[in-house]
Scaffold this active site. Structure first.
Site, short mmCIF file in Angstrom:
data_model
loop_
_atom_site.label_atom_id
_atom_site.label_comp_id
_atom_site.label_asym_id
_atom_site.label_seq_id
_atom_site.Cartn_x
_atom_site.Cartn_y
_atom_site.Cartn_z
N ASP B 310 0.86 -1.18 0.00
CA ASP B 310 0.00 0.00 0.00
C ASP B 310 0.89 1.23 0.00
OD1 ASP B 310 -2.59 -0.95 -0.01
OD2 ASP B 310 -2.49 -1.48 2.11
N ASP B 347 -4.41 25.22 12.35
CA ASP B 347 -4.70 23.97 11.62
C ASP B 347 -3.93 22.83 12.30
OD1 ASP B 347 -5.05 21.90 9.91
OD2 ASP B 347 -4.37 22.97 8.11
N GLU B 351 -0.92 18.16 7.80
CA GLU B 351 -0.57 19.02 6.68
C GLU B 351 -0.36 20.45 7.18
OE1 GLU B 351 -3.05 16.86 6.62
OE2 GLU B 351 -2.85 15.62 4.82
N ASP B 530 -4.82 -4.20 6.69
CA ASP B 530 -5.38 -4.09 8.02
C ASP B 530 -6.90 -3.99 8.02
OD1 ASP B 530 -5.44 -1.62 6.91
OD2 ASP B 530 -4.30 -0.60 8.48
#
Lengths: 553, 695
Positions: B310, B347, B351, B530
């Protein structure tokens, strides 16, 4: 020209000839066994036998074909000898006694051609031509068919199909062995080998004595005797007889004939497996082992230890003057390396170490290059075992030509390698443990032991050459050696076909950078090493009491 | 967890009782090589009792030691797991479960062992989870150190992919309701205990195959040794002139010597170490916090051809990070950086934090926190607005800064009458094309709004991945990255990480289709997963590694569980699988190669009394036939102990192509295996010549 130069020239020219010959012959074999077309003659054969020539067989059916055909052959050949006196061209010979007839029947069907009889004084021309010579063709064809079926196991794509035994057998005879023998027979006749249907001529010699000159269809039989790695001589003296093998150059031709098909098969294997380099690796191993043997045998014979050899500068005893020591030693190496068993000199008279090399040639399992077909099979089975151990060392479940080597494959391969040493050593031990068989030895001490060890090694590996000295037409030896020949031939063949069936059922895995490459010199060297170490470890104790004890002073 | 690296008495002594128990022929026959040694030792014991002597007694003693060393090797390997099992058992100490009664929902106290599948239990802070299950209600922090050894607590919550809890772990905070998913006695901890103790160990196909090969070699040597006896009897030929030859009598080779020859030839070294290698391989996995449900899976890991990875969390760090600020025309870079930082202080997403950090590290701005500015009105990031920002008092007006998704922020600018320059659109497209995520920073001040520039958010590839994939390639393993990203982004990250192939916009069913496609070509596929939607693919893969944090369905579908939930562990697992096979092959080669030297010691010693010429084979110039044979037997026994650490540790494995690996291992274990015993036997012989009672 010195002896050494003669030896190098003789063997070297053979190497060159084989290097040239194996390419077209290997390609021809590939064409023969992969072509979908049947000739008209072949279709007739299939119709007569009632075979569906286009139906494939799994390993069980293929093996049943081999066994059934061989059983019928043994029975026919046995009866043929037993009624010989009532048949034409018997030359006045009696029916062959039962033990010898059994031994001979088994011996020719198993491609061993061990001879417990003297050819010219036991068999009439009809038995020689319609019995023994026919088996010379078909027993070799069976070996060839098994080898091709075995290779199909590697090339198989998950179907389990090994081809059709009856088709392989027919094509091996009609498209390979018959045409090649015809050419070879003409060459041999040109070289002075006799070819007639005469009996014995009695002539008066210059000195006034009388001599018997036995004639017969020798050249035609000689060709397939060598080409099919059979080795059963028309005459008792085999290729030492001047009518069978008149000169040094016919001797050279005979060696070329016996090595031709076995050395060409790796190329066929490479082409059928879709990777010619795999064939190169196999032929390189065969050639390396063969050269090692030829060199060692020549060295042992030319190194002249002992009183007589030192007087004549080489171990000339038991060799024909027209072949010389080198021509005899190289022939001895070739005949034991190929499971042919024809002889042009008396191996019994070789130096201790020279005789041991001849034995080792057989003990290595007749793989360098071995008999027609069986040699390739033997070496490939050995490669399976080698791949298993080497493959582990690169950290993957071992695979050979994209086929995984798991428990089933290892079980079959390991059994394959257990059979022949067990037969050779078990037979020898039995003979040495019994008073009667021990009395058959000509010599005492280590040399006598070598005679028995050689006999059982030769029978177990379907070679057929004899050390000599040993009286083997006794009930014990005809029976014991006959059993050893049968088991030594068919048990490995069935195991090999089962292994091929198991491989053919697998779909090939793609090769990656993590896959063990089996075409490089690295693997070839490892394979040769494994062959040598295994044979040395297995046979050293017995050899130490025979040829080693004799040869080391 | 203690990792005994050397074999001292502290390791060997506790294993001794187990080793002695294993001598019982009723169990030892399963190891045919050792069984034959034991039979031989028993026979020489009888012979020694009937005809005592120093030589015969010494050989007998060393033959028994050979068997004992063999069983000891297995016992030591098992003992290493036992210590681990003991600590696991402590975690499974009797817990009392508070089971919710059907219907009423009132809790009742029952022993954990009585829990059945489907029972609902409630666990509160300080309580121990009574069995494996799934959180169906609530969220809690859980201490899993008893299982994983990792002391940092983890969060477990209902729904999603972090719902699985393991019996024996402790809830540190809050309250959860767990639905039990295990059957009694089959919990994760139970499985783990069985695995590390070696009780559940089944022979793998490869191990069976190797055992068959060893059996065949043993049979060949048995034939060689048994058949030499009549030959020797013939050679002796009633020759009584041999006198007191140690090896030969009138009936052939002496029994003690014959057994010595056999034991030295059969592959005792690998026969003794084979099961220890297998147990140690599983053990190494457990030490890496990976539980393999079968040894077969470990071996399959060594064979893997294709690795499905992944993208998120495996190849990349999982969060996107700011990597560049692209100012709009006429905006100084420092101004953009300052604005971006201010707009991101509220924030809390990774990110957002990365924008703050980038402004500090790349533009030298001071670290600032939301509380540093007076009168600021913070606008935290919200998924609905897709922006964060701040409104600062600026003279009499307000200066508003916003940072967020390109579409959201440009919309915000337009609403306030600002224009969006074409150059910005180009920059935004450029970022997207390179696989990044564009953010836009804007300012509204005094009634006008303007775009300040763009922020380039980038998926950050974990450090060292490129090198690891290069190693994989060298090993012949193809790496395929699977991601839900669009093809452009996927291609950019695939190129940066150096994977061989990638699948973009992948749905769960694409994964399983890809696995099937690879398998149809004969390749073995490994993957990690998972989520519940990974379960079918995990089951389909040849090696499916489920994350411990994953759902119960995923853990059940895979054949390994990684307790650390580290998807890159797959790479370690492949190495361990390969190392296991290489160790087997290397020690087999070594064992067989050893025979050469032993022959040179024993064969001349056997027959030199009869044929003095054979002395030429005695290349080691050993003291006497007796010391030669005894030296070979002693070497044969000691080499088992000497190689045990290697069997437990596994041979060194450096990723590389097969030819290079084979060359190295052949050199070390093949050539080394031929040479080493010559030196070893000679050294032992030099000592033995001083031993009293030997000729």
């Amino acid at each position: 020209m010195s002896d050494t130069q003669a030896a190098v020239l003789f063997a070297g020219s053979l190497v060159v000839a084989l290097a040239v010959l194996h390419v077209p012959l290997g390609d021809h074999l590939h064409r023969v066994f992969t072509s979908p077309r049947h000739t008209r003659a072949e279709r007739l054969v299939y119709r007569a036998v009632g075979v569906d020539a286009d139906a494939g067989q799994r390993w069980g059916a293929y093996a049943r074909g081999v066994l059934a055909f061989s059983l019928v052959s043994v029975l026919f050949l046995y009866l043929f000898q037993r009624v010989q006196s009532r048949l034409p061209l018997a030359l006045g010979h009696d029916d062959v006694p039962a033990p010898v007839a059994w031994n001979t029947a088994v011996s020719f069907v198993t491609n061993t051609n061990w001879q417990a009889y003297a050819g010219e004084s036991t068999m009439g021309h009809l038995v020689q031509m319609a019995g023994l010579a026919v088996q010379n063709f078909v027993s070799a064809a069976v070996g060839l068919a098994v080898a091709i079926a075995f290779v199909r196991g590697f090339a198989g794509r998950g179907t389990g199909d090994l081809g059709n035994f009856w088709v392989d057998l027919t094509r091996a005879v009609l498209r390979v062995l018959l045409p090649l023998s015809a050419v070879a027979a003409v060459v041999l006749i040109a070289g002075g080998v006799v070819q007639n249907l005469d009996g014995a001529h009695t002539v008066t010699t210059l000195t006034g004595g009388t001599q018997t000159l036995p004639g017969g269809p020798v050249a035609s039989q000689e060709a397939i005797k060598q080409l099919g790695t059979n080795g059963g001589g028309f005459y008792n003296a085999n290729s030492a007889h001047p009518y069978e093998n008149p000169s040094a150059w016919t001797s050279w031709v005979q060696i070329l004939l016996m090595t031709a098909v076995p050395f060409a098969l790796p190329r066929t294997f490479g082409r059928m497996a879709g990777d010619r380099r795999q064939g190169h690796a196999v032929v390189a191993v065969m050639a390396a082992l063969a050269l090692l043997s030829v060199t060692a045998l020549n060295a042992a014979q030319l190194a002249h230890h002992g009183t007589v050899p030192e007087a004549v500068t080489a171990a000339a005893e038991g060799t024909e003057a027209r072949f010389g020591v080198a021509g005899s030693a190289t022939f001895a190496a070739a005949t034991t390396l190929t499971s042919t068993g024809a002889v042009n000199s008396a191996h019994d008279s070789y130096t201790g170490l020279g005789g041991m090399v001849a034995m080792l040639d057989m003990m290595v399992g007749e793989v360098a290059p071995g008999g027609v077909g069986t040699g390739l099979v033997g070496l490939l089975v050995l490669a399976v075992v080698t791949v298993f151990v080497a493959g582990l060392m690169v950290g993957r479940t071992p695979e050979y030509l994209g086929k995984k080597i798991g428990p089933r494959e290892i079980r079959l391969a390991a059994l394959y390698f257990l059979v022949t040493p067990a037969l050779a050593l078990g037979g020898t031990a039995l003979a040495m443990g019994l008073d009667g068989p021990r009395a058959s030895m000509l010599n005492t001490g280590p040399h006598g032991l070598s005679e028995v060890l050689y006999a059982f090694t030769s029978a177990a590996n379907n070679n057929g050459s004899a050390f000599g000295g040993l009286t083997t037409d006794t009930p014990f030896y005809t029976t014991a050696l006959g059993l050893v020949m049968v088991l030594g031939r068919f048990v490995p063949i069935v195991l090999a076909l089962a292994l091929a069936g198991s491989l053919a059922r697998q779909r090939p895995l793609p090769a990656t950078a993590g896959t063990l490459p089996t075409h490089r010199p690295q693997f070839a060297a490892l394979l040769a090493g494994v062959a040598l170490v295994l044979v040395a470890l297995t046979f050293l104790p017995a050899l130490a009491l025979g040829p080693l004890a004799e040869g080391m002073h | 967890m203690p990792t005994p690296s050397t074999l001292g008495p502290r390791v060997l002594l506790p294993a001794l009782p187990g080793a002695l128990r294993k001598l019982d022929p009723r169990t030892l026959w399963r190891n045919p090589v050792l069984f034959i040694v034991e039979l031989g030792a028993a026979w020489t014991t009888v012979l020694t009792v009937r005809d005592p002597g120093v030589f015969a007694a010494a050989i007998t003693a060393w033959l028994w030691l050979t068997v004992l060393f063999g069983t000891l090797a297995e016992a030591v390997a098992e003992g290493r797991g036992r210590a681990q099992a003991a600590s696991l058992r402590r975690a499974r100490r009797d817990t009392v479960a508070r089971r919710l009664r059907d219907g009423t929902g009132a809790p009742e106290e029952v022993p954990a062992t009585e829990l059945r599948r489907g029972d609902l239990v409630v666990v509160e802070a300080g309580g121990t989870v009574p069995g494996d299950g799934e959180v169906i209600e609530g969220i809690a922090t859980v201490d899993e150190s008893a299982i994983t050894g990792e002391s940092a607590p983890v969060v477990r919550e209902s729904g999603g992919d972090r719902s699985a809890v393991t019996g024996g772990t402790r809830v540190l905070s809050d309250r959860i309701v767990v639905r039990i998913t295990q059957r009694p006695g089959e919990s994760f901890v139970d499985t783990m205990i069985r695995l590390v103790e070696g009780a559940a160990r089944q022979r793998t196909p490869n191990e069976i195959a190797l055992n068959l090969l060893l059996l065949a070699l043993t049979a060949v040597f048995l034939v060689a040794v048994v058949t030499v006896q009549p030959l020797a009897a013939y050679a002796v030929g009633g020759d009584h002139g041999l006198g007191d030859d140690p090896a030969l009598g009138e009936h052939g080779i002496n029994g003690v010597v014959l057994v010595s020859l056999l034991v030295c030839l059969i592959p005792t070294t690998i026969g003794a170490l084979l099961s220890a290698i297998g147990i140690a391989g599983m053990d190494r996995l457990v030490r890496h916090n990976v539980l393999a449900m079968s040894g077969r899976a470990v071996e399959a890991a060594g064979d893997v051809d294709t690795l499905l990875l992944d993208k998120t969390g495996t190849i990349t760090l999982g969060d996107r990070h700011a990597s560049a600020f692209l100012p709009a025309d006429g905006v100084p870079a420092a101004e953009l950086a300052d604005a971006a930082q201010l707009a991101s202080l509220a924030d809390e997403t990774p990110e957002g934090r990365s924008v703050v950090v980038h402004a500090e590290t790349a533009h030298g701005l001071p670290a600032r926190a939301a509380g540093d500015l007076d009168g600021a009105h913070w606008v935290p990031f919200a998924a609905s607005t897709r922006m964060s920002g701040v409104d600062l008092p600026d003279g009499d007006g307000t200066r508003s800064l916003r940072k967020g998704a390109a579409a959201a922020v440009t919309g915000w600018v337009r609403e306030r009458g600002g224009a969006v320059p074409a150059a910005l659109d180009a920059a935004v497209d450029g970022i997207a094309a390179s696989g990044g995520t564009p953010l836009v920073v804007a300012e509204a001040c005094g009634g006008t709004a303007r775009v300040l520039g763009a922020v380039h958010l980038k998926d950050v590839v974990k450090p060292g991945m490129r090198e690891r994939f290069a190693q994989m390639r060298a090993m012949g393993i193809r790496t395929v990255m699977v991601t839900g990203d669009n093809p452009r982004t996927a291609a950019a990250i695939a190129a940066e990480a150096g994977v061989d192939d990638h699948v973009a916009e992948a749905r769960p069913e694409d994964k399983i289709a890809l696995i099937r496609r690879e398998q149809a070509g004969g390749r073995l596929v490994a993957m990690t997963g998972d989520g519940t939607n990974d379960a079918p693919a995990l089951a389909q893969a040849d090696v499916g590694v489920a994350m411990n944090t994953g759902t119960a369905a995923a853990k059940e579908a895979g054949n390994m569980v990684d307790l650390d939930s580290d998807p890159t562990k797959l790479i370690e697992i492949v190495r361990i699988g390969k190392q296991l096979l290489i160790t087997r092959g290397a020690l087999t080669t070594f064992s067989i190669a050893n025979d050469v030297a032993k022959y040179f010691a024993i064969v001349p010693a056997l027959f030199v009394g009869l044929y003095p010429g054979l002395a030429a084979l005695d290349v080691m110039r050993l003291h006497s036939p007796q010391t030669a044979i005894l030296s070979a037997v002693i070497f044969n026994a000691l080499v088992i102990v000497a190689l045990l650490p290697l069997a437990l540790r596994g041979v060194r494995y450096t990723p590389g192509d097969a030819s290079a690996l084979l060359r190295r291992n052949l050199l070390v274990y093949g050539v080394g295996g031929v040479v080493a015993p010559f030196a070893g036997i000679k050294a032992i012989d030099l000592l033995l010549q001083f031993a009293p009672g030997l000729s």
